[in-house]
Structures are given as structure tokens and as C-alpha cells.
Design an enzyme around this catalytic site. Structure first.
Site, PDB file in Angstrom:
ATOM      1  N   ASP A  33       0.861  -1.190   0.000  1.00 19.34           N
ATOM      2  CA  ASP A  33       0.000   0.000   0.000  1.00 19.34           C
ATOM      3  C   ASP A  33       0.894   1.235   0.000  1.00 19.34           C
ATOM      4  O   ASP A  33       0.889   2.057   0.909  1.00 19.34           O
ATOM      5  CB  ASP A  33      -0.934  -0.003   1.215  1.00 19.34           C
ATOM      6  CG  ASP A  33      -2.115   0.933   1.010  1.00 19.34           C
ATOM      7  OD1 ASP A  33      -2.239   1.509  -0.086  1.00 19.34           O
ATOM      8  OD2 ASP A  33      -2.913   1.096   1.952  1.00 19.34           O
ATOM      9  N   PHE A  62     -10.714   5.028   5.534  1.00 16.54           N
ATOM     10  CA  PHE A  62     -12.009   5.665   5.807  1.00 16.54           C
ATOM     11  C   PHE A  62     -12.031   7.082   5.263  1.00 16.54           C
ATOM     12  O   PHE A  62     -10.991   7.682   4.968  1.00 16.54           O
ATOM     13  CB  PHE A  62     -12.279   5.713   7.317  1.00 16.54           C
ATOM     14  CG  PHE A  62     -11.293   6.553   8.104  1.00 16.54           C
ATOM     15  CD1 PHE A  62     -11.448   7.937   8.197  1.00 16.54           C
ATOM     16  CD2 PHE A  62     -10.197   5.979   8.717  1.00 16.54           C
ATOM     17  CE1 PHE A  62     -10.543   8.719   8.901  1.00 16.54           C
ATOM     18  CE2 PHE A  62      -9.276   6.742   9.419  1.00 16.54           C
ATOM     19  CZ  PHE A  62      -9.448   8.125   9.515  1.00 16.54           C
ATOM     20  N   ASN A  66       3.420   5.563   4.380  1.00 18.01           N
ATOM     21  CA  ASN A  66       4.059   4.341   3.853  1.00 18.01           C
ATOM     22  C   ASN A  66       4.918   4.745   2.667  1.00 18.01           C
ATOM     23  O   ASN A  66       4.450   4.772   1.527  1.00 18.01           O
ATOM     24  CB  ASN A  66       3.005   3.325   3.357  1.00 18.01           C
ATOM     25  CG  ASN A  66       2.380   2.507   4.450  1.00 18.01           C
ATOM     26  OD1 ASN A  66       2.635   2.726   5.625  1.00 18.01           O
ATOM     27  ND2 ASN A  66       1.544   1.571   4.071  1.00 18.01           N
ATOM     28  N   GLY A  91      -8.103   7.719  15.778  1.00 19.72           N
ATOM     29  CA  GLY A  91      -8.326   6.621  16.701  1.00 19.72           C
ATOM     30  C   GLY A  91      -9.065   5.490  16.003  1.00 19.72           C
ATOM     31  O   GLY A  91      -9.158   5.442  14.775  1.00 19.72           O
ATOM     32  N   MET A 140     -12.460   3.289  14.929  1.00 21.17           N
ATOM     33  CA  MET A 140     -13.742   3.709  14.389  1.00 21.17           C
ATOM     34  C   MET A 140     -14.665   4.169  15.527  1.00 21.17           C
ATOM     35  O   MET A 140     -14.900   3.443  16.483  1.00 21.17           O
ATOM     36  CB  MET A 140     -14.377   2.548  13.622  1.00 21.17           C
ATOM     37  CG  MET A 140     -15.665   2.898  12.910  1.00 21.17           C
ATOM     38  SD  MET A 140     -16.161   1.625  11.711  1.00 21.17           S
ATOM     39  CE  MET A 140     -16.108   0.115  12.671  1.00 21.17           C
ATOM     40  N   HIS A 188       0.867   6.873  13.096  1.00 24.64           N
ATOM     41  CA  HIS A 188      -0.101   7.185  12.037  1.00 24.64           C
ATOM     42  C   HIS A 188      -1.516   6.833  12.469  1.00 24.64           C
ATOM     43  O   HIS A 188      -2.460   6.988  11.697  1.00 24.64           O
ATOM     44  CB  HIS A 188       0.265   6.454  10.745  1.00 24.64           C
ATOM     45  CG  HIS A 188      -0.251   5.045  10.635  1.00 24.64           C
ATOM     46  ND1 HIS A 188      -0.040   4.086  11.595  1.00 24.64           N
ATOM     47  CD2 HIS A 188      -0.973   4.440   9.654  1.00 24.64           C
ATOM     48  CE1 HIS A 188      -0.610   2.954  11.216  1.00 24.64           C
ATOM     49  NE2 HIS A 188      -1.177   3.138  10.042  1.00 24.64           N
ATOM     50  N   GLY A 189      -1.678   6.360  13.693  1.00 24.16           N
ATOM     51  CA  GLY A 189      -2.998   6.017  14.210  1.00 24.16           C
ATOM     52  C   GLY A 189      -2.862   5.404  15.581  1.00 24.16           C
ATOM     53  O   GLY A 189      -1.790   5.441  16.205  1.00 24.16           O
TER      54      GLY A 189
END
Length: 491
Positions: free
Chosen positions: A93, A219, A341, A381, A383, A404-405
Site C-alpha cells: 500500500d 475511511f 508508507n 483513533g 472507528m 499514524h494512528g
């Protein structure tokens, strides 16, 4: 208890022990879960350090708080390499990243129209409503120049009309350079199946990739600024409490898969004869020994990164179209777009980030709109949970990187065996826009979709709060604002 090769050295740092002399720092407070399988995966990669021909060497490794098992290389890994590229370090990705738009809407402008907004976004994302027609020349241009090239192209109807309203200078200034890489064209044999996606130069066609979210944790989310944490930076960035924002997380889809396969095959074919194959199975490309292979790998990865950035641009325009149809015309300025990435050149070396956001500080962001704040860092964060906007602090120990999250704490298979009742209650309370109209679908179809969505259930992820606090306390990035979701679109 931690993995036997992991030792805590401070409240926010751990050291990973291994036979080579490469320093490895893992940033995590005690309340951030750590996954032993991710450490094992990292150690297998580090074992390959001894396979590198001199003078190539791995110089430093930084692991962000969202560190978890990936595919060959853990997510949340940052590598500083001298003399070689490791294309497998970014996976397939390539160019996956985050984009954040501000709007001129406030919560009260959107909240009464959420039902209509949900219907419009479902039509735009999943029911053929996006209308993005391009010629082969336009597709080639975006692969070779990314966002900068696309903004200079004339389009025909559909979402092109909205794109024409974006400020091209702002778009270019507020995209990391990975969104607009000037890229040499590959030879026809190397392009392979990508030629089918590009198509004939003058044929105006639609395709199934541009404007697609992809799966997994990708998302598009309509959010509201819940809390200002750093008023000075928030003021400079135009962020105010109650403001509606749009956050996009997506990557390079089939183009990235093509690029990852081409890069891996090229690296394997260019491996010097007579040398042992890397024990990790991830082949590097030597900068001096294989210059032709290096150029081919760079071109493939850059094309995928350009595609990913353009795809996020279109996904933003799709969300804008839905908001304007539901709530009326609005401003839609870009705050920032950056990949997490990719492989970045840095002072003659290569910074590989796999699921880690660049978080450069004041000095590195000179001659950009962020010279006095540091680089925006977008940390979503799970969902339904809060997301955070932070300002990078350019920490060299972390290789100028941040999370990244929130990061997974359960594998997707494990998450699907979680509490059905808990996840059903979550779906009843939170708006998730999927190809399935939840309120009208048959029970058996809803059950299948719910099982699929459970892979991304909130309980599968780490809490975003401890991750963000680690970034702050360790000096990687400073929180600026907290965002809360109004509605999330998932593929």
C-alpha cells in the site's frame, strides 16, 4: 511483562536488544499495549543486517506507539538506511496516508442533515455517483506528477467542477512532497498491467480505482473539532472549536500492489550473485551496485505515491460534494496531506516509514506554511473514537516520525471473534456508511456485513489517548486539537 528482548529505559522509551549494533528505540508508555509477535517480526528483519554487503548498513530504527505486527515488517517501523533501499519496508500500500480538510461549516449546520448526508455519501462512494472521467494522458500525468499535475489538467463535468474551486497553490504548499513527485516513465515491459489502467491517450473513461477507499482501516470521516489543546498552533492553522472537518485515510489500491510487486521483483533480481539471500526474505536494492534497479524501484514507488495522493484528493472532493448537497455550499481548504508508507531521502540516507507519519519540526519545515508550528501530524483513533491533530517536533531519535494512528491490538481474525453484542450496540449508536444501507437490508445480509466490519471494531485497536500522550511526553509531536466523528464512510 514485556518480550524478553525488550527493556524499558524510561517512562516513554524501550530498547529492543539484538545481536547487531543498530540502535532500536520503541516509544510507548506503560499503558500502551505491546505485541510480542511484532517484536519477533522486527527481530527477523534485524537479523538480515548481517546479509548486507559493505558499506551498506542500517543505521537506526524507531518504533512508534502504534507498533504492531504487519506483513514482513511491523506497522509503526521507521528505518534509517545508508547505501540501500528496502522496498519491502513499505509493503504494497505504497503512499498510503492521511488528508485533512477544514470547512466553513459548524456542527449545528451538519447535525440536522445527517440522514441526507448519509444517503448522498453512499451514492457517491458506492453507487456510481462519483463521476471522475479521465483520459489516458491524464492518468499518465498524475502518475508522473501527482497532485501538482492533476490540478493543472482540464476536466469534464462531475467532480472536476468541485476540484476547480480548490486553491492550487494551497494544495501544493500543504502536501508533503510525496504527493507530487516528478517521476521518470518506466519502460513498457515494466509497466505491465498498469498500461490497462492508463488506457488509450485520448479515450475518456471511468475506472474502479480512482475515488475508491479500499478496505481495512481506510475511511473518510466527517468530524467536528471537540477541543483545542494548543491555541497558538490552532489559530495559525485556522482550527476553531465546533468547526467541521473531513479526514481521509487511503492508499494506492491496485496501483500500489503493482508497484510493490515490481519493486520486490526488481530488488530480488538485482541481488548480487554469490551473496546469501536475506534471511527475512526482504531484498534491499544497493544504491551503488545496482543503479538501474534503484531507478526502476524509485519510479514505481513514486508513481504509486502520486496515485495515492491524487486518490485522497478525489475522496475529499466526493465528501465535499455530499456535504454541499446536504448542507449547502462551503469553503473546503486543505490543512495537510502526507503519506505514512514510503521512503524519503534525508541527508544522503533513506528514511523508510511503514505506518509512521513524518513529524518534522520547525527547522525542517522552513519555507513551508508550517515553519513556526512544525509539521501537522494526523492521528486517527479507532472507528467511532476521537482523532487528534498534532504538530511535529522533529525528534531525531524517532527519525522525525510519529504514529499514524492508534494501532491494532488484535489481529483481524481475533477481532471477528469478539463480542457480537458489544459491536451491535456500537453500530446502533454510531453512523457508519457502507455499501449496505443498514436500515433497509435483509437480516442475513446485515449479519455478513457486520462480521466483516468487526475486523475494524473499536476493541481491536489500542486506545488513542495513551498513544497521543506518548507522542507528547517523548517529544515526538505536540497535540493541537481533538476531533470527534459525526459520520464515517467505510469500504
Amino acid at each position: 511483562m514485556y518480550h524478553p528482548k525488550v527493556t524499558r529505559i524510561s517512562g516513554t522509551r524501550l530498547r529492543v536488544q539484538h545481536p547487531s549494533d543498530v540502535p532500536v528505540t520503541l516509544f510507548a508508555r506503560p499503558d500502551v499495549p505491546l505485541e510480542d509477535r511484532a517484536v519477533d517480526e522486527l527481530l527477523r528483519l534485524l537479523d538480515s543486517q548481517g546479509d548486507l554487503p559493505s558499506p551498506a548498513r542500517l543505521q537506526r530504527v524507531a518504533l512508534t506507539p502504534d507498533f504492531h505486527r504487519g506483513s514482513g515488517i511491523p506497522v509503526g517501523t521507521v528505518l534509517q538506511a545508508d547505501g540501500f533501499l528496502l522496498p519491502g519496508a513499505v509493503g504494497h500500500d505504497v503512499g498510503c496516508g492521511m488528508r485533512l480538510h477544514l470547512t466553513s461549516l459548524r456542527r449545528e449546520d451538519v447535525a440536522p442533515h445527517l440522514d441526507r448526508l448519509e444517503r448522498r455519501l453512499r451514492a457517491l462512494f458506492f453507487e456510481g455517483g462519483r463521476q471522475i472521467a479521465m483520459t489516458g494522458r491524464q492518468r499518465q500525468a498524475l502518475l508522473q506528477g501527482g497532485v501538482s499535475s492533476l490540478l493543472g489538467l482540464p476536466g469534464t463535468g462531475g467532480l472536476w467542477d468541485g476540484l476547480a474551486r480548490q486553491d492550487p497553490q494551497r494544495e501544493q504548499e500543504r502536501c508533503d512532497h510525496t504527493a507530487q513527485l516528478r517521476t521518470p516513465w518506466l519502460s513498457p515491459p515494466q509497466l505491465g498491467a498498469l498500461r490497462d489502467w492508463i488506457g488509450a491517450p485520448d479515450d475518456l473513461t471511468y475506472d474502479s480505482q480512482i475515488g475508491s477507499l479500499g478496505g481495512g482501516n481506510h475511511f473518510a470521516e466527517v468530524q467536528v473539532v471537540h477541543r483545542i489543546i494548543d491555541p497558538r498552533a490552532a489559530h495559525q492553522w485556522g482550527i476553531r472549536e465546533g468547526l467541521v472537518t473531513v479526514m481521509i485515510h487511503s492508499g494506492s489500491l491496485g496501483v500500489g500492489h503493482w508497484a510493490g510487486q515490481l519493486a520486490a521483483r526488481t530488488a530480488r533480481d538485482a541481488w548480487p550473485a554469490g551473496l546469501p539471500r536475506p534471511r527475512s526474505g526482504v531484498f534491499p536494492v544497493m544504491q551503488d551496485a545496482a543503479p538501474d534497479a534503484l531507478r526502476a524501484v524509485q519510479s514505481a514507488l513514486q508513481m504509486a505515491a502520486n496515485f495515492a495522493a491524487v486518490n485522497r484528493l478525489w475522496l475529499g472532493q466526493m465528501t465535499r460534494a455530499g456535504l454541499e448537497e446536504a448542507c449547502g455550499e462551503m469553503d473546503f481548504p486543505l490543512l495537510y496531506d502526507a503519506a505514512h508508507n514510503f521512503i524519503w531521502p534525508e541527508d544522503g540516507r533513506w528514511i523508510h516509514r511503514k505506518g509512521a507519519a513524518p513529524a518534522r519540526g520547525f527547522a525542517q519545515m522552513q519555507d513551508t506554511p508550517f515553519a513556526y508550528t512544525g509539521e501537522p501530524v494526523l492521528v486517527p483513533g479507532s472507528m467511532g473514537a476521537s482523532s487528534f491533530i498534532l504538530a511535529g517536533r522533529g525528534n531525531p531519535e524517532a527519525l522525525w516520525s510519529a504514529s499514524h494512528g492508534a494501532g491494532r491490538q488484535q489481529a483481524r481474525g481475533d477481532a471477528m471473534r469478539g463480542s457480537q453484542a458489544e459491536f451491535s450496540a456500537f453500530l446502533e449508536a454510531f453512523r457508519v456508511v457502507t455499501p449496505l444501507d443498514w436500515r433497509r437490508a435483509r437480516p442475513d445480509i446485515r449479519e455478513r456485513k457486520r462480521t466483516e466490519l468487526m475486523q475494524e471494531a473499536p476493541f481491536a485497536y489500542k486506545g488513542v489517548g495513551p498513544v497521543v500522550e506518548t507522542l507528547r511526553e517523548a517529544g515526538l509531536a505536540e497535540p493541537v486539537a481533538e476531533l470527534r466523528p459525526l459520520l464515517t464512510v467505510k469500504g
